[in-house]
Design a protein around this motif. Structure first.
Motif, short mmCIF file in Angstrom:
data_model
loop_
_atom_site.label_atom_id
_atom_site.label_comp_id
_atom_site.label_asym_id
_atom_site.label_seq_id
_atom_site.Cartn_x
_atom_site.Cartn_y
_atom_site.Cartn_z
N LYS A 237 0.64 -1.23 -0.14
CA LYS A 237 -0.06 0.03 0.08
C LYS A 237 0.87 1.33 0.10
O LYS A 237 0.59 2.36 -0.70
CB LYS A 237 -0.73 0.12 1.27
N ASP A 238 1.91 1.19 0.84
CA ASP A 238 3.00 2.50 0.83
C ASP A 238 4.13 2.23 -0.12
O ASP A 238 4.61 1.21 -0.06
CB ASP A 238 3.25 2.59 2.34
N VAL A 239 4.42 3.05 -0.71
CA VAL A 239 5.89 2.99 -1.45
C VAL A 239 7.01 2.36 -0.93
O VAL A 239 7.91 1.70 -1.59
CB VAL A 239 5.83 4.29 -2.33
N GLU A 240 7.20 2.96 0.39
CA GLU A 240 8.29 2.33 1.15
C GLU A 240 8.12 1.12 1.97
O GLU A 240 8.76 0.83 3.02
CB GLU A 240 8.73 3.61 1.96
N GLY A 241 7.11 0.56 1.66
CA GLY A 241 6.48 -0.52 2.61
C GLY A 241 7.41 -1.66 2.72
O GLY A 241 7.54 -2.47 3.81
N GLY A 242 8.20 -2.14 1.72
CA GLY A 242 9.14 -3.35 1.64
C GLY A 242 8.30 -4.47 2.08
O GLY A 242 7.14 -4.64 1.74
N ALA A 243 9.10 -5.61 2.24
CA ALA A 243 8.70 -6.99 2.41
C ALA A 243 7.65 -7.11 3.31
O ALA A 243 6.80 -7.82 3.32
CB ALA A 243 9.62 -8.06 2.29
N GLY A 244 7.69 -6.20 4.55
CA GLY A 244 6.85 -6.34 5.52
C GLY A 244 5.93 -5.28 5.54
O GLY A 244 5.07 -5.32 6.50
N GLY A 245 5.75 -4.64 4.55
CA GLY A 245 4.89 -3.64 4.30
C GLY A 245 3.25 -4.09 4.40
O GLY A 245 2.94 -5.33 3.86
N ALA B 78 -8.32 6.03 5.49
CA ALA B 78 -7.43 4.84 5.70
C ALA B 78 -7.05 4.00 4.56
O ALA B 78 -6.14 3.16 4.58
CB ALA B 78 -8.22 4.10 6.81
N ARG B 79 -7.74 4.24 3.62
CA ARG B 79 -7.70 3.32 2.12
C ARG B 79 -6.49 3.84 1.19
O ARG B 79 -6.01 2.97 0.41
CB ARG B 79 -8.92 3.30 1.50
N VAL B 80 -6.00 5.00 1.65
CA VAL B 80 -5.16 5.74 0.75
C VAL B 80 -3.71 5.46 1.21
O VAL B 80 -3.21 5.59 2.32
CB VAL B 80 -5.35 7.06 0.65
N GLY B 81 -2.86 4.90 0.27
CA GLY B 81 -1.50 4.65 0.49
C GLY B 81 -0.51 6.01 0.32
O GLY B 81 -1.36 6.71 -0.19
N ARG B 82 0.87 5.78 0.81
CA ARG B 82 1.82 6.82 0.38
C ARG B 82 2.31 6.48 -0.66
O ARG B 82 2.82 5.60 -1.13
CB ARG B 82 2.70 6.51 1.74
N VAL B 83 2.53 7.59 -1.50
CA VAL B 83 3.32 7.60 -2.56
C VAL B 83 4.61 8.32 -2.43
O VAL B 83 4.86 8.88 -1.37
CB VAL B 83 2.65 8.34 -3.59
N GLY B 84 5.64 8.10 -3.32
CA GLY B 84 7.05 8.59 -3.26
C GLY B 84 7.60 8.38 -4.53
O GLY B 84 7.39 7.68 -5.34
N PRO B 85 8.77 9.13 -4.98
CA PRO B 85 9.49 9.00 -5.86
C PRO B 85 10.39 7.66 -6.03
O PRO B 85 10.83 7.48 -4.92
CB PRO B 85 10.37 10.14 -5.77
#
Length: 389
Positions: free
Chosen positions: A49-57, A206-213
């Motif tokens: 959901k989040d761009v920086e979530g990684g394997a455990g996100g 709550a449904r919206v994820g984090r975006v990033g470059p």
């Protein structure tokens, strides 16, 4: 890669391309949806959901939504075209007929169609707005109304990357008395259950994820290659260029993960939705919906794909094509066919309709790459849809 969702028989190539986006092109979390003749034939999601979530996100879920940047413009364009369809907005009237304060700074003869097709002559501001001013619903309209035109409106075009928010919002407010986000929700998305918002309601946060470059690897899928655009890069590097000033009309650039930004009604850049909502909206424009209803009459659908601007873009520094609110198919912004109309979002997102094929397409991602109009991930998915037809 754990891909969720489903594809109809014959559209397996879209799933394959979606997998490659993660394995080869650096996607972190994304979704794609396609409707054909009113039937949902692709509905896929994967990643975090989040761009920086990684394997455990937290995993991307069926209802995960994301900021789609300028893909918002294509959704927002539904509003003025429906107002025109209902006889409430004349595209050939001066903008000043609805918004008298706009008749200043050489903009007296700017038409509504000029505003919608990036020909209004105000792609930048002499004094950029703060994020708070950009979102307050007042300062932006005052700023563009008072801005001296950079060229004679109607004589040329240049992408109004940020100022489009205040131009369109104020025009809709003057015609309807409602904000563009309110009108869209009441008349379009709400009645049809489409998951897209210009001005995110608190209940949906709550449904919206984090975006990033991100910097995806240079490889491309399905033979696609991103063409270098040195002129755009050079223009962006020059703080005095119209390119840089157009994108930096809000300074400092707003934090797209900030709740205040997400709640702001900025139809140029701050729309939030799911791929399903984006594709479903474009399908509804064509009348290709499961309940048989349509938003646009055939005449309005043809109008949406009618070229109003083409050739050298004074902001994007490439040749672009625009209809009334929509970016049209071109080498700089490939959609699916010359009949397609829609809009990409800087960094990756894409939504469009193709009337000839009966396609409504939506792709959203939290991994915002450096692409402006022709992101290789979105293009890979478009080519896969073409191969399936």
């Amino acid at each position: 890669m754990n891909i969720q969702g489903e594809v109809a028989e014959g559209f397996e190539a879209v799933r394959d391309a979606f997998v490659r986006n993660f394995e080869v092109l650096g996607d972190r979390g994304a979704a794609v949806a396609v409707y054909r003749d009113g039937r949902k034939v692709v509905d896929l999601w994967a990643g975090t959901k989040d761009v920086e979530g990684g394997a455990g996100g937290e995993p991307w879920a069926a209802g995960t939504a994301q900021v789609v940047r300028s893909a918002t413009k294509g959704v927002a364009a539904v509003v003025p075209l429906l107002l025109h369809q209902r006889g409430l907005l004349d595209l050939d009237a001066p903008v000043g007929a609805y918004w008298p304060e706009f008749k200043a700074g050489g903009k007296e003869r700017a038409l509504v169609r000029d505003l919608l097709a990036h020909r209004a002559g105000v792609p930048a501001l002499d004094v950029p707005l703060t994020p708070a001013e950009a979102a307050d619903g007042l300062a932006g309209a005052r700023a563009v109304a008072g801005q001296q035109a950079f060229w004679e409106p109607g004589s040329a075009h240049g992408y109004h990357a940020q100022t489009y928010s205040w131009l369109l919002s104020e025009l809709v407010l003057r015609v309807t008395g409602a904000s563009i986000g309110q009108w869209l929700a009441q008349e379009v998305t709400g009645p049809r259950g489409l998951e897209f918002w210009i001005g995110l309601p608190e209940a949906e946060t709550a449904r919206v994820g984090r975006v990033g470059p991100v910097d995806p690897p240079p490889q491309t899928a399905a033979g696609l290659r991103t063409r270098p655009r040195r002129n755009v890069s050079e223009a962006w590097a020059d703080p005095s260029s119209l390119t840089r000033r157009a994108f930096a009309a809000i300074t400092p650039l707003a934090d797209e993960n900030d709740p205040e930004f997400r709640a702001a009604e900025l139809p140029a850049s701050a729309g939030i939705g799911t791929a399903r909502g984006l594709a479903g909206l474009y399908a509804a424009l064509l009348g290709d919906t499961e309940d048989g209803t349509r938003l646009f009459t055939p005449e309005t659908a043809r109008l949406a794909g009618t070229e109003l601007s083409s050739g050298p873009d004074r902001v994007l520094v490439v040749n672009t094509r625009f209809g009334p609110g929509y970016m049209l198919h071109s080498p700089a912004s490939p959609l699916m066919s010359p009949a397609s109309f829609g809009h990409p979002g800087r960094g990756g997102s894409l939504g469009f309709a193709d009337p000839e094929a009966g396609i409504g397409f939506g792709y959203v991602t939290n991994a915002h790459a450096k692409s402006v109009t022709a992101d290789p991930r979105a293009q890979s998915l478009v080519r896969a849809v073409q191969s399936a037809l």
